[in-house]
Design an enzyme around this catalytic site. Structure first.
Site, PDB file in Angstrom:
ATOM      1  CE  LYS A 196       0.735   7.077  -7.275  1.00  0.00           C
ATOM      2  NZ  LYS A 196      -0.432   6.911  -8.132  1.00  0.00           N
ATOM      3  N   GLY A 248      -3.218   1.509   0.964  1.00  0.00           N
ATOM      4  CA  GLY A 248      -3.376   0.701  -0.236  1.00  0.00           C
ATOM      5  C   GLY A 248      -3.248  -0.766   0.108  1.00  0.00           C
ATOM      6  CB  SER A 249      -2.822  -3.665  -2.075  1.00  0.00           C
ATOM      7  OG  SER A 249      -1.629  -3.292  -2.726  1.00  0.00           O
ATOM      8  CB  THR A 250      -1.182  -6.424   2.271  1.00  0.00           C
ATOM      9  OG1 THR A 250      -2.246  -5.991   3.134  1.00  0.00           O
ATOM     10  CG2 THR A 250      -0.083  -7.063   3.105  1.00  0.00           C
ATOM     11  N   GLY A 253       2.221  -2.222   0.099  1.00  0.00           N
ATOM     12  CA  GLY A 253       2.673  -1.750   1.412  1.00  0.00           C
ATOM     13  C   GLY A 253       3.984  -2.408   1.834  1.00  0.00           C
ATOM     14  CD  GLU A 270      -3.919   3.215   8.653  1.00  0.00           C
ATOM     15  OE1 GLU A 270      -4.481   2.109   8.811  1.00  0.00           O
ATOM     16  OE2 GLU A 270      -3.614   3.949   9.605  1.00  0.00           O
ATOM     17  CB  CYS A 304      -9.588  -0.852   4.218  1.00  0.00           C
ATOM     18  SG  CYS A 304      -9.913   0.648   5.148  1.00  0.00           S
ATOM     19  CD  GLU A 406      -8.460  -5.930   1.146  1.00  0.00           C
ATOM     20  OE1 GLU A 406      -7.380  -5.830   0.534  1.00  0.00           O
ATOM     21  OE2 GLU A 406      -8.881  -5.073   1.935  1.00  0.00           O
TER      22      GLU A 406
HETATM   23  P1  NDP Z   1      -2.609  -0.300  -4.421  1.00  0.00           P
HETATM   24  O1  NDP Z   1      -1.729  -0.764  -3.333  1.00  0.00           O
HETATM   25  O2  NDP Z   1      -2.543  -0.985  -5.713  1.00  0.00           O
HETATM   26  O3  NDP Z   1      -2.341   1.246  -4.733  1.00  0.00           O
HETATM   27  C1  NDP Z   1      -2.415   2.236  -3.743  1.00  0.00           C
HETATM   28  C2  NDP Z   1      -1.628   3.447  -4.197  1.00  0.00           C
HETATM   29  O4  NDP Z   1      -0.248   3.115  -4.294  1.00  0.00           O
HETATM   30  C3  NDP Z   1      -2.011   3.964  -5.578  1.00  0.00           C
HETATM   31  O5  NDP Z   1      -1.862   5.362  -5.597  1.00  0.00           O
HETATM   32  C4  NDP Z   1      -0.969   3.301  -6.457  1.00  0.00           C
HETATM   33  O6  NDP Z   1      -0.784   3.956  -7.692  1.00  0.00           O
HETATM   34  C5  NDP Z   1       0.251   3.422  -5.588  1.00  0.00           C
HETATM   35  N1  NDP Z   1       1.311   2.477  -5.879  1.00  0.00           N
HETATM   36  C6  NDP Z   1       1.269   1.329  -6.592  1.00  0.00           C
HETATM   37  N2  NDP Z   1       2.479   0.740  -6.596  1.00  0.00           N
HETATM   38  C7  NDP Z   1       3.310   1.519  -5.861  1.00  0.00           C
HETATM   39  C8  NDP Z   1       4.669   1.431  -5.468  1.00  0.00           C
HETATM   40  N3  NDP Z   1       5.439   0.401  -5.824  1.00  0.00           N
HETATM   41  N4  NDP Z   1       5.189   2.400  -4.693  1.00  0.00           N
HETATM   42  C9  NDP Z   1       4.432   3.437  -4.296  1.00  0.00           C
HETATM   43  N5  NDP Z   1       3.121   3.585  -4.639  1.00  0.00           N
HETATM   44  C10 NDP Z   1       2.569   2.630  -5.402  1.00  0.00           C
HETATM   45  O7  NDP Z   1      -4.063  -0.332  -3.798  1.00  0.00           O
HETATM   46  P2  NDP Z   1      -5.442   0.018  -4.497  1.00  0.00           P
HETATM   47  O8  NDP Z   1      -5.411   1.396  -5.056  1.00  0.00           O
HETATM   48  O9  NDP Z   1      -5.787  -1.115  -5.369  1.00  0.00           O
HETATM   49  O10 NDP Z   1      -6.423   0.103  -3.219  1.00  0.00           O
HETATM   50  C11 NDP Z   1      -7.050  -0.988  -2.678  1.00  0.00           C
HETATM   51  C12 NDP Z   1      -6.334  -1.493  -1.442  1.00  0.00           C
HETATM   52  O11 NDP Z   1      -6.244  -0.452  -0.477  1.00  0.00           O
HETATM   53  C13 NDP Z   1      -7.072  -2.604  -0.750  1.00  0.00           C
HETATM   54  O12 NDP Z   1      -6.197  -3.659  -0.437  1.00  0.00           O
HETATM   55  C14 NDP Z   1      -7.593  -1.989   0.535  1.00  0.00           C
HETATM   56  O13 NDP Z   1      -7.784  -2.848   1.590  1.00  0.00           O
HETATM   57  C15 NDP Z   1      -6.563  -0.974   0.811  1.00  0.00           C
HETATM   58  N6  NDP Z   1      -7.136   0.071   1.657  1.00  0.00           N
HETATM   59  C16 NDP Z   1      -6.723   0.168   2.967  1.00  0.00           C
HETATM   60  C17 NDP Z   1      -7.297   1.090   3.815  1.00  0.00           C
HETATM   61  C18 NDP Z   1      -6.833   1.247   5.226  1.00  0.00           C
HETATM   62  O14 NDP Z   1      -7.067   2.289   5.811  1.00  0.00           O
HETATM   63  N7  NDP Z   1      -6.203   0.271   5.824  1.00  0.00           N
HETATM   64  C19 NDP Z   1      -8.343   1.986   3.362  1.00  0.00           C
HETATM   65  C20 NDP Z   1      -8.715   1.799   1.990  1.00  0.00           C
HETATM   66  C21 NDP Z   1      -8.099   0.867   1.166  1.00  0.00           C
HETATM   67  P3  NDP Z   1      -1.565   3.433  -9.003  1.00  0.00           P
HETATM   68  O15 NDP Z   1      -3.007   3.523  -8.698  1.00  0.00           O
HETATM   69  O16 NDP Z   1      -1.113   4.398 -10.011  1.00  0.00           O
HETATM   70  O17 NDP Z   1      -1.094   2.022  -9.226  1.00  0.00           O
END
Ligand code: NDP
Length: 500
Positions: A196, A248-250, A253, A270, A304, A406
């Site tokens: 996804k 994605g975000s903490t 996560g 991550e 990130c 962040e």
């Molecule tokens: P989000 O956590 O908002 O979303 C990440 C993904 O998770 C999207 O596909 C999102 O879908 C999906 N998602 C949202 N809610 C849920 C849920 N409850 N259960 C399962 N999946 C869900 O992050 P962002 O897309 O805003 O990305 C930015 C963040 O990612 C930053 O905090 C950044 O630091 C981190 N990041 C970390 C990296 C690493 O390697 N450590 C690398 C790059 C980024 P939808 O978009 O549809 O909401």
């Protein structure tokens, strides 16, 4: 049409030939099939704020079909039963197919999230090299691992089985790379997957799905559904899924970790970061200048692991502020389709507001913007784009929000320290632990400082992630690692067969 003609004008952007703009299908069991709903999510170009595409808002029915396809392919399809070296041959073909789609991948990615074309033009080559790297690990899976009992009782054959059906979820900042880094090891291991992508960037990965199909990945092995976080949540919790990998975000996560904890489901996370660049007193500032944007503001600050907190020794503080300010203010900001652009827009309207709020909070808490610190209105069709002038804050103190949280936008903070112990303590004074940098001329001293930093990865005088070395976060930056043999291990389930 030349790249120059594409710049700025919305009409010219409409004329760009792309494989996907408005679509209503998911990739399930080897084919694009219509979604069970007419609900759509728009795809917006952050440089113009205009909608240029849309995808289906997947339903739980769509997800069900995808997970069942992956389950069936795992339980009775050929993929997990091939030898790892046979799967590696397919992975190598995938790499070639991705490279053949480099231009459309790069343009789609840039129009989805505003990453400068100078960044996205390398996305296909990078994805291909990740597939090739994991293909090269096939011998690791094929070597027989037999371990004698220490007491001489017999021996154990240690098998590395694929973990099963994997749910892979990626964010919007590097929509290709951050999914491929999960997909490639999962496929080499013999797993099947449901993916996804993030809502702002749902189109570019469709091109990778076409590459997988063209390379001969069997039906049902790799499935893609588009939809919101709600769909991601359903994927994480689906009873037929064996493993979850998320970037994605903490906060999200944590929710996923909690769901996987309840289910006792393996998960790789991550997450976010707030990494520091520790400038040692002997640092060569010219050399630092040439690495600064890549290491501290890559992808308009939406990376990130970048080091957005620059820690400068008091005796060189003013020099560092001057170097960082002049380097960042000289880098061109503009249309992300322009090959000369270094800073594009922020990726979404909500990210734009978040970053502007952080800039306000920095000012309110007493930090001094030495460049930037405001919205930017570019002319020629880009007036409504989400552009923020790259911003450098000096006189930042450790308690300020811009120093602790962040931001994920084009903002760096410069803090001062006295003595190496205070520098290290400042670098480690964060809830995160993802990246980091040490700038210093004496490489032994720089390495000694790097070893004291509490983080998953740290660079000396430059930062880049290495496909062969583990990448992962400590503390609030995540759980587990990607890349390297350690990243492959996340998709394996070990089994010991004891025999006399
Ligand atoms: P989000 O956590 O908002 O979303 C990440 C993904 O998770 C999207 O596909 C999102 O879908 C999906 N998602 C949202 N809610 C849920 C849920 N409850 N259960 C399962 N999946 C869900 O992050 P962002 O897309 O805003 O990305 C930015 C963040 O990612 C930053 O905090 C950044 O630091 C981190 N990041 C970390 C990296 C690493 O390697 N450590 C690398 C790059 C980024 P939808 O978009 O549809 O909401």
């Amino acid at each position: 049409m030349s790249m120059q003609q594409l710049l700025g004008s919305a009409a010219a952007r409409e004329a760009i030939v792309l494989p996907y703009r408005h679509v209503d299908t998911h990739f399930i069991d080897g084919v694009w099939i219509a979604s069970t709903t007419t609900a759509r999510n728009d795809v917006t170009d952050p440089a113009t704020a205009l909608v240029w595409g849309s995808v289906a808002e997947g339903t739980t029915e769509d997800l069900e079909k995808a997970v069942v396809a992956a389950r069936t392919a795992f339980d009775s399809g050929p993929w997990p039963r091939l030898a790892p070296s046979e799967r590696a041959v397919v992975l190598l073909r995938v790499a070639d197919q991705i490279e053949a789609r480099s231009t459309e991948l790069s343009l789609t990615n840039t129009l989805e999230n505003g990453s400068p074309i100078s960044e996205t033009k390398g996305a296909a080559a990078n994805a291909a090299s990740i597939f090739r790297y994991f293909a090269s690990l096939a011998p690791l899976l094929e070597s027989e691992d037999v371990r004698p009992f220490p007491n001489g009782l017999g021996e154990s054959l240690v098998r590395r089985d694929p973990v099963g059906v994997c749910g892979l979820i990626a964010p919007w900042n590097f929509p290709i790379n951050l999914m491929v880094i999960k997909l490639a090891p999962a496929l080499l291991a013999g797993c099947t997957v449901v993916m996804k992508p993030a809502s702002p960037t749902p189109l570019s990965f469709r091109i990778i799905m076409d590459a997988l199909a063209a390379a001969g990945v069997p039906d049902g092995v790799a499935n893609l559904v588009t939809g919101s976080g709600r769909l991601g949540d359903a994927l994480v919790k689906h009873p037929l899924v064996n493993k979850v990998a998320f970037t994605g975000s903490t906060p999200v996560g944590r929710k996923i970790a909690s769901a996987c904890g309840e289910l006792l489901r393996p998960v790789t996370l991550e997450l976010g970061g707030k990494s520091s660049a520790l400038v040692l007193p002997d640092a060569d500032l010219d050399a630092m200048g040439s690495n600064l944007i890549r290491s501290c503001m890559r992808n308009t600050g939406q990376t990130c692991y970048i080091s957005t907190r620059i820690l400068a020794p008091t005796q060189r503080y003013d020099e560092v502020v001057e170097l960082v300010t002049s380097t960042i203010s000289a880098a061109p900001q503009g249309d992300p389709l322009d090959p000369a652009t270094v800073f594009g827009p922020t990726a979404t309207a909500s990210q734009y507001r978040t970053v502007l709020d952080y800039i306000e909070s920095g000012r309110a808490e007493g930090a001094r913007a030495t460049t930037g610190g405001h919205k930017v209105q570019l002319g020629g069709g880009l007036d409504a784009g989400y552009f923020i002038a790259p911003t450098v804050f000096a006189d930042v103190t450790p308690g300020m929000r811009i120093s602790r949280e962040e931001i994920f936008g084009p903002v760096v903070s410069i803090l001062r320290y006295d003595g190496i112990d205070e520098g290290i303590a400042l670098a480690n004074n964060t809830e995160f632990g993802l990246g980091g940098l040490v700038f210093g001329a004496d490489t032994d001293a720089a390495q000694a400082a790097a070893e004291r930093m509490d983080t998953g990865s740290v660079g000396i005088n430059f930062f880049a992630s290495n496909h062969a070395a583990p990448f992962g976060g400590r503390n609030d930056s995540g759980l587990g690692t990607e890349y390297g043999p350690e990243g492959l291990a996340a998709y394996l389930s070990y089994k010991s067969i004891h025999r006399r």
